[in-house]
Write an enzyme that holds these catalytic residues in place. Structure first.
Site, PDB file in Angstrom:
ATOM      1  N   LEU A  30      24.746   9.777  28.792  1.00  0.00           N
ATOM      2  CA  LEU A  30      24.851   8.486  29.464  1.00  0.00           C
ATOM      3  C   LEU A  30      24.960   8.755  30.963  1.00  0.00           C
ATOM      4  CD1 LEU A  30      24.881   5.686  28.174  1.00  0.00           C
ATOM      5  CD2 LEU A  30      27.354   5.664  28.391  1.00  0.00           C
ATOM      6  N   SER A  31      23.955   8.316  31.710  1.00  0.00           N
ATOM      7  CA  SER A  31      23.881   8.678  33.126  1.00  0.00           C
ATOM      8  C   SER A  31      24.354   7.589  34.068  1.00  0.00           C
ATOM      9  CB  SER A  31      22.427   9.024  33.477  1.00  0.00           C
ATOM     10  OG  SER A  31      21.619   7.852  33.414  1.00  0.00           O
ATOM     11  N   GLY A  32      24.519   6.376  33.548  1.00  0.00           N
ATOM     12  CA  GLY A  32      24.747   5.235  34.417  1.00  0.00           C
ATOM     13  C   GLY A  32      23.461   4.552  34.819  1.00  0.00           C
ATOM     14  N   LYS A  37       0.334  -7.462  17.029  1.00  0.00           N
ATOM     15  CA  LYS A  37      -0.438  -7.165  15.826  1.00  0.00           C
ATOM     16  C   LYS A  37      -0.180  -8.161  14.700  1.00  0.00           C
ATOM     17  CE  LYS A  37      -1.922  -3.185  13.089  1.00  0.00           C
ATOM     18  NZ  LYS A  37      -1.648  -1.758  12.781  1.00  0.00           N
ATOM     19  N   LYS A  62      -9.113   1.944  -2.456  1.00  0.00           N
ATOM     20  CA  LYS A  62      -9.381   1.491  -1.096  1.00  0.00           C
ATOM     21  C   LYS A  62     -10.823   1.845  -0.723  1.00  0.00           C
ATOM     22  CE  LYS A  62      -7.120   1.592   3.466  1.00  0.00           C
ATOM     23  NZ  LYS A  62      -5.937   2.121   4.206  1.00  0.00           N
ATOM     24  N   GLU A 120       0.828  -1.206   0.000  1.00  0.00           N
ATOM     25  CA  GLU A 120       0.000   0.000   0.000  1.00  0.00           C
ATOM     26  C   GLU A 120       0.863   1.256   0.000  1.00  0.00           C
ATOM     27  OE1 GLU A 120      -3.523   2.005   2.785  1.00  0.00           O
ATOM     28  OE2 GLU A 120      -2.244   0.425   3.611  1.00  0.00           O
ATOM     29  N   CYS A 180      -5.345  -2.992   2.626  1.00  0.00           N
ATOM     30  CA  CYS A 180      -5.149  -2.895   4.073  1.00  0.00           C
ATOM     31  C   CYS A 180      -6.453  -2.995   4.858  1.00  0.00           C
ATOM     32  CB  CYS A 180      -4.383  -1.623   4.404  1.00  0.00           C
ATOM     33  SG  CYS A 180      -3.524  -1.698   6.014  1.00  0.00           S
ATOM     34  N   ASN A 222      15.705  20.819  38.124  1.00  0.00           N
ATOM     35  CA  ASN A 222      15.458  20.923  36.689  1.00  0.00           C
ATOM     36  C   ASN A 222      16.575  21.671  35.960  1.00  0.00           C
ATOM     37  OD1 ASN A 222      13.080  19.474  36.724  1.00  0.00           O
ATOM     38  ND2 ASN A 222      11.773  21.273  36.960  1.00  0.00           N
TER      39      ASN A 222
END
Length: 548
Positions: free
Chosen positions: A291-293, A182, A114, A45, A150, A368
């Site tokens: 990358l924070s750990g 699905k 369709k 499709e 579809c 923050n």
């Protein structure tokens, strides 16, 4: 009388709007299919344009380009080799249709539109496309073919009409995005239509990432007895032959059956394909992430390496005075395991400068600010290197607003946007024990065990844990699944046994963080109701209490 046909399913990954490039890819696939004596090549499709087009279909000249490409494809079939069936939009009398074009002998043999427009979830087709009438079969290469598109397959009347009008085989063109479970639903629906109409069905699906959805391929064929005749590899391009043989009972399909990817493996491959296509189709060559750990950034880094290769992934550790030594060590170990570079940029001095400049700030503002400093650093790196920033938040955090706008939400793509925190842990464990198909990363336990087992923490204040502010994640996810995916009212969850105070807290957090989610980066749909297209809520609304 024709008693044998070969149909090549062209499970291809289009670039949205790249009509000429998609056309050439299909012509290349046709050459491959013709070399194997395929009578027909079937593309999914809207393959020619990519899917979903949204307002791109309205741009001046767009549909004219589609028409020219269809004419070129039709001309190619003058050589007598494989006929082409391909999905594309078309315009007639000012109305736009989602159509299947049948091309053979140098001309357009037929067009079928369709019938049923997909609505809800990620779909909004009726906004631009007109419903077609119930279609007649198309005679092609000695066989009467039904060509539903579809959503049509999910409506019994369309396939019943084709059967009554003499269709012998159904070739269904699809643009069906991935979500957990699905693939089974598609097969079950096709089996139901095949059995009730005594028609074999070939289901050709798109593959590839497009913004916030991933088309997972997994094209297949089923026979009139409901048995699976073929199944194509999922999450990858494939041109595969299906043999059709006619006997006294009608046509029967046969072909190769590739075992589909299941459960956590399917989620992993969806995220990997989503990252790869979002990065590459948008013209980026590499990605960068903080990358924070912690578990979320570890998982995103591992997914990025599997998608793009270690050489295309940059990581930055941005410690504050509250960053633990364990986190520093775990980030370093992960980076070594993945084979990626890790740059360290401390934010202590910047925090002090902002404290001095701003004077009295609330505790939440100070927390923050740390996240926003990190977001600013990552965006500066992106501006300098051209790398796309990957965000690391998960669905649980986005649901309750446990994410900082213009901080850890900074970035262009959010691979875990539709992954609950409990699934984050499960995916990390799964990846440590499996090497996914098509992965560019290494085999083995890449994510350190301590990252998986230590209590989750944003480390924005001394001794902080996520559970200080939120219910434990298994409980939070259960409540949020009810509120988000089932659209349950709080009273329903309370009646199911969840504590009233906790349910109402979660409902308030969900509503109050809507403005954050609508500014979030896109990420791949995994569940039946992802944020964004799947779940469309206003930012501003009155508290709706038990109707929430």
């Amino acid at each position: 009388m024709k008693t044998r046909l070969l149909c090549a399913i062209a499970q291809l990954n289009p670039m949205l709007g790249a009509i000429e490039e998609n056309m050439q890819k299909l012509l290349n696939a046709r050459t491959e299919a013709a070399a194997q004596k395929a009578d027909i090549i079937l593309a999914p499709e809207m393959y020619l344009t990519g899917y979903q087009l949204d307002d791109l279909v309205l741009v001046e000249g767009f549909l004219e380009r589609v028409a020219r490409a269809i004419a070129t494809l039709a001309e190619a079939t003058a050589d007598g080799a494989s006929a082409i069936i391909v999905g594309a939009p078309r315009i007639e009398a000012g109305r736009i249709y989602n159509s299947a074009f049948v091309l053979d002998g140098g001309v357009v043999v037929a067009v079928r539109d369709k019938v049923r427009m997909a609505m809800g979830s990620v779909f909004d087709d009726a906004r631009h496309f007109t419903h077609g009438g119930l279609p007649e079969p198309v005679a092609l290469r000695g066989c009467a073919l039904g060509l539903p598109i579809c959503e049509d397959l999910w409506h019994a009347d369309v396939i019943k009409h084709l059967a009554q009008k003499g269709a012998e085989v159904v070739l269904c063109l699809n643009g069906s995005p991935f979500e957990v479970g699905k693939a089974d639903a598609r097969v079950q629906t096709a089996v139901a239509r095949a059995v009730e109409n005594r028609l074999p069905i070939i289901y050709a699906n798109l593959v590839g990432g497009q913004d916030d959805v991933v088309f997972d391929g997994g094209s297949f064929g089923v026979n009139v007895d409901g048995h699976l005749a073929c199944y194509l590899p999922d999450f990858t391009e494939s041109v595969s032959l299906v043999q059709l043989n006619k006997n006294a009972g009608g046509w029967a399909l046969s072909g190769a059956v590739v075992k589909p990817t299941e459960s956590l493996g399917a989620m992993w491959r969806c995220a990997v394909l989503g990252i790869r296509d979002y990065v590459q189709k948008n013209g980026f060559e590499r990605v960068v992430l903080g990358l924070s750990g912690g578990i979320d950034s570890a998982l995103v880094a591992t997914l990025a390496v599997d998608a793009l290769g270690a050489d295309a992934v940059d990581a930055v550790m941005m410690p504050s005075p509250f960053t633990s030594q364990d986190s520093l060590d775990d980030a370093e170990t992960l980076a070594k395991n993945l084979g990626i570079g890790l740059n360290t940029i401390a934010i202590d001095a910047s925090m002090n400068a902002l404290d001095k400049a701003l004077g009295a700030c609330s505790d939440i503002a100070k927390e923050n600010l740390q996240s926003r400093l990190r977001g600013m650093i990552l965006m500066a790196i992106s501006n300098t290197t051209g790398a796309l920033v990957l965000t690391t938040g998960n669905k649980s955090e986005y649901a309750v607003g446990y994410a900082t706008l213009y901080g850890d939400m900074c970035g262009g793509y959010a691979p875990l946007m539709d992954v609950w925190k409990t699934q984050v842990f499960a995916l990390a464990e799964w990846r440590n024990n499996h090497l996914p198909k098509g992965s560019l990363g290494a085999e083995g336990a890449l994510i350190p065990e301590r990252i998986i087992t230590k209590p989750p923490s944003a480390e924005l204040r001394a001794g902080q844990k996520d559970s200080d502010s939120l219910p434990e994640y298994p409980l939070l996810d259960a409540i949020m699944r009810g509120l988000v995916e089932d659209l349950s009212a709080p009273k329903t969850l309370i009646e199911a046994g969840y504590a009233a105070e906790m349910v109402h807290q979660c409902a308030r957090l969900l509503k109050n963080s809507e403005f954050k989610r609508q500014q979030a980066a896109p990420g791949p749909k995994m569940t039946p109701r992802a944020f964004s297209r799947d779940r469309r809520f206003p930012i501003t609304s009155a508290s709706i209490g038990d109707a929430q």
